[in-house]
Scaffold this active site. Structure first.
Site, PDB file in Angstrom:
ATOM      1  N   HIS A 191     -23.053  16.282  21.461  1.00  0.00           N
ATOM      2  CA  HIS A 191     -22.692  15.277  20.453  1.00  0.00           C
ATOM      3  C   HIS A 191     -21.703  14.300  21.062  1.00  0.00           C
ATOM      4  CE1 HIS A 191     -19.387  18.195  20.158  1.00  0.00           C
ATOM      5  NE2 HIS A 191     -18.656  17.123  19.920  1.00  0.00           N
ATOM      6  N   ALA A 228     -12.311  11.969  21.463  1.00  0.00           N
ATOM      7  CA  ALA A 228     -13.408  11.023  21.242  1.00  0.00           C
ATOM      8  C   ALA A 228     -13.893  10.440  22.568  1.00  0.00           C
ATOM      9  CB  ALA A 228     -12.950   9.898  20.314  1.00  0.00           C
ATOM     10  N   ASP A 230       5.425  -4.917   6.066  1.00  0.00           N
ATOM     11  CA  ASP A 230       6.008  -6.199   6.451  1.00  0.00           C
ATOM     12  C   ASP A 230       6.018  -7.209   5.306  1.00  0.00           C
ATOM     13  OD1 ASP A 230       3.277  -6.455   6.446  1.00  0.00           O
ATOM     14  OD2 ASP A 230       3.134  -7.419   8.411  1.00  0.00           O
ATOM     15  N   SER A 278       6.325  -6.544   2.149  1.00  0.00           N
ATOM     16  CA  SER A 278       7.407  -6.107   1.266  1.00  0.00           C
ATOM     17  C   SER A 278       8.756  -6.537   1.829  1.00  0.00           C
ATOM     18  CB  SER A 278       7.372  -4.589   1.105  1.00  0.00           C
ATOM     19  OG  SER A 278       6.122  -4.158   0.625  1.00  0.00           O
ATOM     20  N   ASP A 286       2.353  -0.362  11.918  1.00  0.00           N
ATOM     21  CA  ASP A 286       2.249  -1.685  12.534  1.00  0.00           C
ATOM     22  C   ASP A 286       3.493  -2.543  12.360  1.00  0.00           C
ATOM     23  OD1 ASP A 286       2.026  -2.050   9.804  1.00  0.00           O
ATOM     24  OD2 ASP A 286       0.329  -3.434   9.912  1.00  0.00           O
ATOM     25  N   ARG A 334     -26.083  14.467  17.651  1.00  0.00           N
ATOM     26  CA  ARG A 334     -26.066  13.035  17.361  1.00  0.00           C
ATOM     27  C   ARG A 334     -24.743  12.399  17.750  1.00  0.00           C
ATOM     28  NH1 ARG A 334     -28.602  13.657  11.409  1.00  0.00           N
ATOM     29  NH2 ARG A 334     -30.805  13.370  11.895  1.00  0.00           N
ATOM     30  N   GLU A 336     -10.476  -0.366  12.112  1.00  0.00           N
ATOM     31  CA  GLU A 336     -11.126  -1.380  11.273  1.00  0.00           C
ATOM     32  C   GLU A 336     -10.907  -2.794  11.808  1.00  0.00           C
ATOM     33  OE1 GLU A 336      -9.587  -1.405   7.304  1.00  0.00           O
ATOM     34  OE2 GLU A 336      -7.495  -1.273   7.934  1.00  0.00           O
ATOM     35  N   ILE A 385       0.883   3.545   6.440  1.00  0.00           N
ATOM     36  CA  ILE A 385       0.141   4.429   7.340  1.00  0.00           C
ATOM     37  C   ILE A 385      -0.259   3.711   8.624  1.00  0.00           C
ATOM     38  CG2 ILE A 385      -0.778   5.766   5.401  1.00  0.00           C
ATOM     39  CD1 ILE A 385      -3.534   4.446   6.027  1.00  0.00           C
ATOM     40  N   ASP A 386      -0.225   2.376   8.642  1.00  0.00           N
ATOM     41  CA  ASP A 386      -0.748   1.615   9.772  1.00  0.00           C
ATOM     42  C   ASP A 386       0.150   1.681  11.008  1.00  0.00           C
ATOM     43  OD1 ASP A 386      -2.804   0.828   8.071  1.00  0.00           O
ATOM     44  OD2 ASP A 386      -1.732  -0.988   7.443  1.00  0.00           O
ATOM     45  N   GLY A 398       0.827  -1.208   0.000  1.00  0.00           N
ATOM     46  CA  GLY A 398       0.000   0.000   0.000  1.00  0.00           C
ATOM     47  C   GLY A 398       0.858   1.253   0.000  1.00  0.00           C
ATOM     48  N   ARG A 436       0.740  -5.371  -6.001  1.00  0.00           N
ATOM     49  CA  ARG A 436       0.941  -6.627  -5.283  1.00  0.00           C
ATOM     50  C   ARG A 436       1.285  -7.696  -6.318  1.00  0.00           C
ATOM     51  NH1 ARG A 436      -0.279  -5.148  -0.207  1.00  0.00           N
ATOM     52  NH2 ARG A 436      -1.917  -3.568   0.050  1.00  0.00           N
TER      53      ARG A 436
END
Length: 319
Positions: A215, A186, A103, A105, A129, A162, A222, A126-127, A11, A72
């Protein structure tokens, strides 16, 4: 070593172009020829190589994505595919490779080293990780992109009183959600590294209602669950209307932040130095604000874990 190659794989992430620029210009500084491999490992197999001059990387440090493009490549997972890649490297007289990616890659980079081609990895995802480095190229920009979008969502959430659920990327890591959730205040942050109870989230929302809060924002990584399913369950328990926003690939694009531009420049340049020093099978990393390098095997043996003290702090500050 007279000629090196650079490729981007997996990515894309903001700052990859800055890393490419650093590899090319540091290479030329040391009198090396630098070859750009287009479309990652697919380009290695197909021989899709271009000569990178100093001007080839002009005016790219501020651009998102990767000028070398990425793809990929299932064929590279096979011995036959890797043999084609090695043959092309030999034909072009390439003595070392810099792989910019995640990882997956880096596991490809290990295969190249095993086949006789010194390879250095530069962590670009961007992760955030990848174990062994405090930050990866693109993470800071992605977090800022999420923050900017949550700020906009908050305006609408307040206007309509909301609860909004914002799902962010990160695969199985909760770093983006954790940093963005803390930075944006948050009410709840859901990450795969920490179990959560829906009743606790509902109670937080109820506390906000009791003090006339207009709110609420819930940030969901994810890997922690489906935002739409979570929103549906919250509505069933509270009877209150919820709205869900999935930010998606907007988080991967855009001009890299100053932090990512500097980090990418440092890492790309260091990768060239490592190759010239005879190093291989290593990943450039930043640890305790210092650029260093660790073996791929060491990185792979570690488990990524975000700073969970930030998670605890976010819970305290969101009371």
């Amino acid at each position: 070593m007279e000629r090196i190659a650079v490729l981007t794989s997996g990515g894309d992430s903001p700052g990859m172009n800055a890393a490419i620029r650093a590899v090319v210009r540091k290479g030329h500084h040391h009198g090396l020829d630098v070859i750009g491999v287009q479309r990652g490992y697919t380009g290695l197999i197909q021989g899709d190589f271009i000569t990178m001059e100093l001007g080839s990387v002009g005016d790219i440090i501020h651009r998102g994505g990767t000028i070398l493009r990425s793809a990929r490549c299932e064929e590279f997972r096979t011995p036959e595919g890797r043999e084609k890649a090695v043959s092309n490297l030999q034909q072009h007289g390439i003595g070392g490779i810099v792989v910019i990616g995640g990882d997956g890659s880096f596991r490809g980079a290990q295969h190249l080293t095993a086949l006789g081609y010194p390879t250095i990895g530069v962590p670009g995802t961007i992760d955030n990780d990848i174990p062994g480095t405090d930050f990866t190229i693109g993470f800071d920009t992605a977090v800022n992109t999420v923050i900017q979008n949550i700020d906009r969502i908050r305006d609408t959430a307040s206007s309509h009183e909301r609860t909004y659920i914002v799902e962010v990327m990160g695969r199985d890591a909760g770093d983006i959600a954790l940093w963005a959730g803390l930075a944006d205040g948050a009410e709840s942050i859901l990450v795969p590294e920490a179990p959560y109870e829906l009743d606790d989230i509902v109670e937080r929302l109820a506390r906000g209602d009791r003090r006339d809060k207009k709110h609420s924002i819930i940030v969901v990584a994810e890997g922690a669950g489906n935002a739409f399913e979570i929103g549906k369950k919250i509505k069933e328990k509270t009877g209150e209307e919820t709205r869900v926003t999935v930010l998606g690939h907007i988080q991967r694009g855009g001009s890299p932040s100053a932090f990512d531009r500097v980090l990418a420049s440092q890492m790309g340049a260091n990768a060239v130095d490592l190759l010239l020093a005879g190093e291989h099978d290593k990943m450039v990393a930043i640890r305790n604000n210092e650029i260093t390098a660790i073996n791929f095997d060491t990185a792979f043996s570690m488990k990524h874990q975000p700073d969970m003290s930030m998670y605890d702090l976010a819970s305290i500050l969101a009371i």
